[in-house]
Enzyme design. Structure first.
Site, PDB file in Angstrom:
ATOM      1  N   GLN A  93      -0.396  -3.451  11.089  1.00  0.00           N
ATOM      2  CA  GLN A  93      -0.255  -2.743   9.806  1.00  0.00           C
ATOM      3  C   GLN A  93       0.751  -1.610   9.955  1.00  0.00           C
ATOM      4  O   GLN A  93       1.100  -0.959   8.983  1.00  0.00           O
ATOM      5  CB  GLN A  93      -1.605  -2.151   9.392  1.00  0.00           C
ATOM      6  CG  GLN A  93      -2.699  -3.172   9.205  1.00  0.00           C
ATOM      7  CD  GLN A  93      -4.052  -2.497   9.046  1.00  0.00           C
ATOM      8  OE1 GLN A  93      -4.446  -2.115   7.950  1.00  0.00           O
ATOM      9  NE2 GLN A  93      -4.769  -2.326  10.140  1.00  0.00           N
ATOM     10  N   ASN A  94       1.193  -1.378  11.188  1.00  0.00           N
ATOM     11  CA  ASN A  94       2.043  -0.222  11.453  1.00  0.00           C
ATOM     12  C   ASN A  94       3.496  -0.494  11.071  1.00  0.00           C
ATOM     13  O   ASN A  94       4.010  -1.589  11.293  1.00  0.00           O
ATOM     14  CB  ASN A  94       1.963   0.176  12.923  1.00  0.00           C
ATOM     15  CG  ASN A  94       0.558   0.573  13.318  1.00  0.00           C
ATOM     16  OD1 ASN A  94      -0.268   0.860  12.452  1.00  0.00           O
ATOM     17  ND2 ASN A  94       0.265   0.587  14.602  1.00  0.00           N
ATOM     18  N   ASP A 154       5.891   1.437  12.346  1.00  0.00           N
ATOM     19  CA  ASP A 154       6.729   1.842  13.486  1.00  0.00           C
ATOM     20  C   ASP A 154       7.166   0.593  14.256  1.00  0.00           C
ATOM     21  O   ASP A 154       6.719  -0.524  13.970  1.00  0.00           O
ATOM     22  CB  ASP A 154       5.990   2.853  14.396  1.00  0.00           C
ATOM     23  CG  ASP A 154       4.768   2.251  15.082  1.00  0.00           C
ATOM     24  OD1 ASP A 154       4.891   1.175  15.707  1.00  0.00           O
ATOM     25  OD2 ASP A 154       3.670   2.850  15.012  1.00  0.00           O
ATOM     26  N   HIS A 214       2.738  -4.696   6.746  1.00  0.00           N
ATOM     27  CA  HIS A 214       3.014  -3.618   5.789  1.00  0.00           C
ATOM     28  C   HIS A 214       4.474  -3.166   5.828  1.00  0.00           C
ATOM     29  O   HIS A 214       4.787  -2.062   5.392  1.00  0.00           O
ATOM     30  CB  HIS A 214       2.084  -2.422   6.061  1.00  0.00           C
ATOM     31  CG  HIS A 214       0.656  -2.681   5.675  1.00  0.00           C
ATOM     32  ND1 HIS A 214      -0.394  -1.893   6.090  1.00  0.00           N
ATOM     33  CD2 HIS A 214       0.097  -3.659   4.905  1.00  0.00           C
ATOM     34  CE1 HIS A 214      -1.534  -2.371   5.593  1.00  0.00           C
ATOM     35  NE2 HIS A 214      -1.250  -3.438   4.881  1.00  0.00           N
ATOM     36  N   CYS A 254      16.885  -3.954  -0.919  1.00  0.00           N
ATOM     37  CA  CYS A 254      17.705  -3.643  -2.095  1.00  0.00           C
ATOM     38  C   CYS A 254      17.017  -4.180  -3.348  1.00  0.00           C
ATOM     39  O   CYS A 254      16.793  -5.392  -3.475  1.00  0.00           O
ATOM     40  CB  CYS A 254      19.096  -4.256  -1.963  1.00  0.00           C
ATOM     41  SG  CYS A 254      20.100  -3.946  -3.444  1.00  0.00           S
ATOM     42  N   CYS A 300      19.675  -6.654  -5.406  1.00  0.00           N
ATOM     43  CA  CYS A 300      19.989  -8.033  -5.006  1.00  0.00           C
ATOM     44  C   CYS A 300      18.876  -8.671  -4.175  1.00  0.00           C
ATOM     45  O   CYS A 300      18.994  -9.826  -3.774  1.00  0.00           O
ATOM     46  CB  CYS A 300      21.309  -8.093  -4.249  1.00  0.00           C
ATOM     47  SG  CYS A 300      21.239  -7.383  -2.583  1.00  0.00           S
ATOM     48  N   CYS A 310      24.256  -0.619  -1.019  1.00  0.00           N
ATOM     49  CA  CYS A 310      23.712  -1.794  -0.329  1.00  0.00           C
ATOM     50  C   CYS A 310      24.877  -2.557   0.295  1.00  0.00           C
ATOM     51  O   CYS A 310      25.846  -2.877  -0.401  1.00  0.00           O
ATOM     52  CB  CYS A 310      22.974  -2.680  -1.333  1.00  0.00           C
ATOM     53  SG  CYS A 310      22.569  -4.310  -0.671  1.00  0.00           S
ATOM     54  N   CYS A 319      25.381  -5.978  -1.856  1.00  0.00           N
ATOM     55  CA  CYS A 319      25.841  -6.061  -3.250  1.00  0.00           C
ATOM     56  C   CYS A 319      26.582  -4.812  -3.716  1.00  0.00           C
ATOM     57  O   CYS A 319      27.136  -4.790  -4.814  1.00  0.00           O
ATOM     58  CB  CYS A 319      24.671  -6.346  -4.184  1.00  0.00           C
ATOM     59  SG  CYS A 319      23.546  -4.943  -4.404  1.00  0.00           S
ATOM     60  N   SER A 373      -8.962   1.846  10.710  1.00  0.00           N
ATOM     61  CA  SER A 373     -10.189   2.363  10.090  1.00  0.00           C
ATOM     62  C   SER A 373     -10.899   1.317   9.255  1.00  0.00           C
ATOM     63  O   SER A 373     -12.031   1.535   8.829  1.00  0.00           O
ATOM     64  CB  SER A 373      -9.841   3.573   9.214  1.00  0.00           C
ATOM     65  OG  SER A 373      -8.934   3.181   8.203  1.00  0.00           O
TER      66      SER A 373
HETATM   67  P1  OAD Z   1      -6.099   4.945   9.663  1.00  0.00           P
HETATM   68  O1  OAD Z   1      -5.483   6.284   9.840  1.00  0.00           O
HETATM   69  O2  OAD Z   1      -6.858   4.691   8.420  1.00  0.00           O
HETATM   70  O3  OAD Z   1      -7.099   4.642  10.864  1.00  0.00           O
HETATM   71  C1  OAD Z   1      -6.716   4.826  12.200  1.00  0.00           C
HETATM   72  C2  OAD Z   1      -7.926   4.529  13.077  1.00  0.00           C
HETATM   73  O4  OAD Z   1      -7.510   4.649  14.418  1.00  0.00           O
HETATM   74  C3  OAD Z   1      -9.115   5.464  12.870  1.00  0.00           C
HETATM   75  O5  OAD Z   1     -10.308   4.698  12.735  1.00  0.00           O
HETATM   76  C4  OAD Z   1      -9.139   6.291  14.161  1.00  0.00           C
HETATM   77  O6  OAD Z   1     -10.454   6.606  14.575  1.00  0.00           O
HETATM   78  C5  OAD Z   1      -8.506   5.336  15.141  1.00  0.00           C
HETATM   79  N1  OAD Z   1      -7.843   5.983  16.279  1.00  0.00           N
HETATM   80  C6  OAD Z   1      -7.227   7.189  16.328  1.00  0.00           C
HETATM   81  N2  OAD Z   1      -6.722   7.428  17.551  1.00  0.00           N
HETATM   82  C7  OAD Z   1      -7.035   6.339  18.305  1.00  0.00           C
HETATM   83  C8  OAD Z   1      -6.802   5.966  19.669  1.00  0.00           C
HETATM   84  N3  OAD Z   1      -6.140   6.771  20.515  1.00  0.00           N
HETATM   85  N4  OAD Z   1      -7.282   4.767  20.091  1.00  0.00           N
HETATM   86  C9  OAD Z   1      -7.963   3.945  19.254  1.00  0.00           C
HETATM   87  N5  OAD Z   1      -8.213   4.240  17.964  1.00  0.00           N
HETATM   88  C10 OAD Z   1      -7.747   5.415  17.499  1.00  0.00           C
HETATM   89  O7  OAD Z   1      -4.926   3.869   9.860  1.00  0.00           O
HETATM   90  P2  OAD Z   1      -4.913   2.325   9.512  1.00  0.00           P
HETATM   91  O8  OAD Z   1      -6.274   1.732   9.624  1.00  0.00           O
HETATM   92  O9  OAD Z   1      -3.818   1.724  10.288  1.00  0.00           O
HETATM   93  O10 OAD Z   1      -0.974   1.065   4.647  1.00  0.00           O
HETATM   94  O11 OAD Z   1      -4.488   2.357   7.996  1.00  0.00           O
HETATM   95  C11 OAD Z   1      -4.320   1.144   7.323  1.00  0.00           C
HETATM   96  C12 OAD Z   1      -3.260   1.267   6.281  1.00  0.00           C
HETATM   97  O12 OAD Z   1      -3.547   2.373   5.426  1.00  0.00           O
HETATM   98  C13 OAD Z   1      -1.880   1.582   6.791  1.00  0.00           C
HETATM   99  O13 OAD Z   1      -1.167   0.474   7.275  1.00  0.00           O
HETATM  100  C14 OAD Z   1      -1.210   2.121   5.586  1.00  0.00           C
HETATM  101  C15 OAD Z   1      -2.292   3.051   5.139  1.00  0.00           C
HETATM  102  O14 OAD Z   1      -2.271   3.425   3.851  1.00  0.00           O
HETATM  103  C16 OAD Z   1       0.129   1.071   3.906  1.00  0.00           C
HETATM  104  O15 OAD Z   1       0.995   1.903   4.030  1.00  0.00           O
HETATM  105  C17 OAD Z   1       0.188  -0.054   2.915  1.00  0.00           C
END
Ligand code: OAD
Length: 233
Positions: free
Chosen positions: A91-92, A94, A109, A117, A120, A136, A139, A177
């Site tokens: 989902q990252n 990066d 994501h 763009c 186009c 862009c 285009c 999470s």
């Molecule tokens: P969250 O910030 O919601 O959750 C990150 C989770 O990682 C939490 O449950 C933390 O406890 C855990 N965590 C933190 N440090 C850690 C470590 N060192 N080792 C293991 N776990 C650790 O991030 P995501 O679940 O990725 O979507 O969020 C999901 C989506 O919500 C993202 O992709 C983004 C966001 O809105 C979009 O942008 C569409």
């Protein structure tokens, strides 16, 4: 573990936390000081495109200052060694899995290092800024936006992910999470298809009870341990 051949791994912001990339749902509920609605929705881009471009330009620039940690490296090692099917779904936005060397990888994501763009529909690698509303390269128009899936938009690669979940023997969720669908529902799909399920997260997630096993601790420690054990078995 003897019967495991096909693996799907889902990662979230927690896998990059030890590299110094901020998670989304910190204790203050803000993402790097912003409400999600102000920087991660199509409506936000219409209302204040400068704020949105600046926000993602800063995140993109920060990528140059961080590097993959032991969890990214272990998952790349697993990708290189695992003879069965494997799909790493992140989902990252990066590029740390990419830089660590993972190849069987999809960014559901989107990616900071990509621009889209709106004139186009071309998508292209992008390392610079977008706040200056550059032309862009395809285009010539000035409608480039970050190639990030915002709230209310359809995640990428869903067909490929659903197909992998349908045949996986093991589903592993790392550092997420479990608050955002459809990713939060992958564990239920995998279970329904007969897979074993494992969660690795710093603390219990919203969906911990859905997993066969939940391990709590830092990904940089627990993921290399899990990968080493899996490859040894
Ligand atoms: P969250 O910030 O919601 O959750 C990150 C989770 O990682 C939490 O449950 C933390 O406890 C855990 N965590 C933190 N440090 C850690 C470590 N060192 N080792 C293991 N776990 C650790 O991030 P995501 O679940 O990725 O979507 O969020 C999901 C989506 O919500 C993202 O992709 C983004 C966001 O809105 C979009 O942008 C569409």
């Amino acid at each position: 573990m003897d019967n495991i051949r096909n693996i799907v791994i889902l990662t979230g912001a927690g896998v990059s936390a030890e590299s110094g990339v901020a998670t989304f749902r910190g204790p203050d509920g803000l993402w790097e000081g912003h409400r999600v609605e102000d920087v991660a929705t199509p409506g936000a881009f219409v209302t204040d495109p400068h704020l949105v471009q600046k926000f993602y330009d800063e995140r993109r620039a920060k990528l140059k200052t961080v590097k993959p940690n032991a969890a990214h490296e272990a998952l790349a090692w697993l990708d290189a060694e695992w003879k069965g099917e494997l799909l790493l779904v992140t989902q990252n936005v990066d590029d740390l899995h990419d830089r660590a060397g993972s190849r069987r990888l999809v960014h559901m994501h989107g990616e900071l290092n990509s621009a889209w763009c709106l004139a186009c529909d071309a998508r292209m690698p992008w390392a610079g800024t977008l706040l200056d509303f550059p032309d862009c390269p395809e285009c010539g128009q000035k409608y480039l936006r970050p190639d990030i899936v915002w709230f209310g938009e359809m995640p990428y690669y869903m067909e490929r992910i659903e197909a992998a979940l349908a045949v996986c023997d093991l589903f592993v969720s790392i550092g997420t999470s479990g608050a955002v669908y459809p990713a939060a529902g992958f564990v239920q799909t995998a279970r329904a298809c007969g897979a074993k399920t494992l969660e690795i997260n710093l603390d219990p997630s919203e969906g911990s009870h859905l997993f066969d096993e939940s391990r709590q601790g830092p990904a940089g420690t627990l993921v290399p341990e899990w990968v080493a054990r899996l490859l040894q078995d």
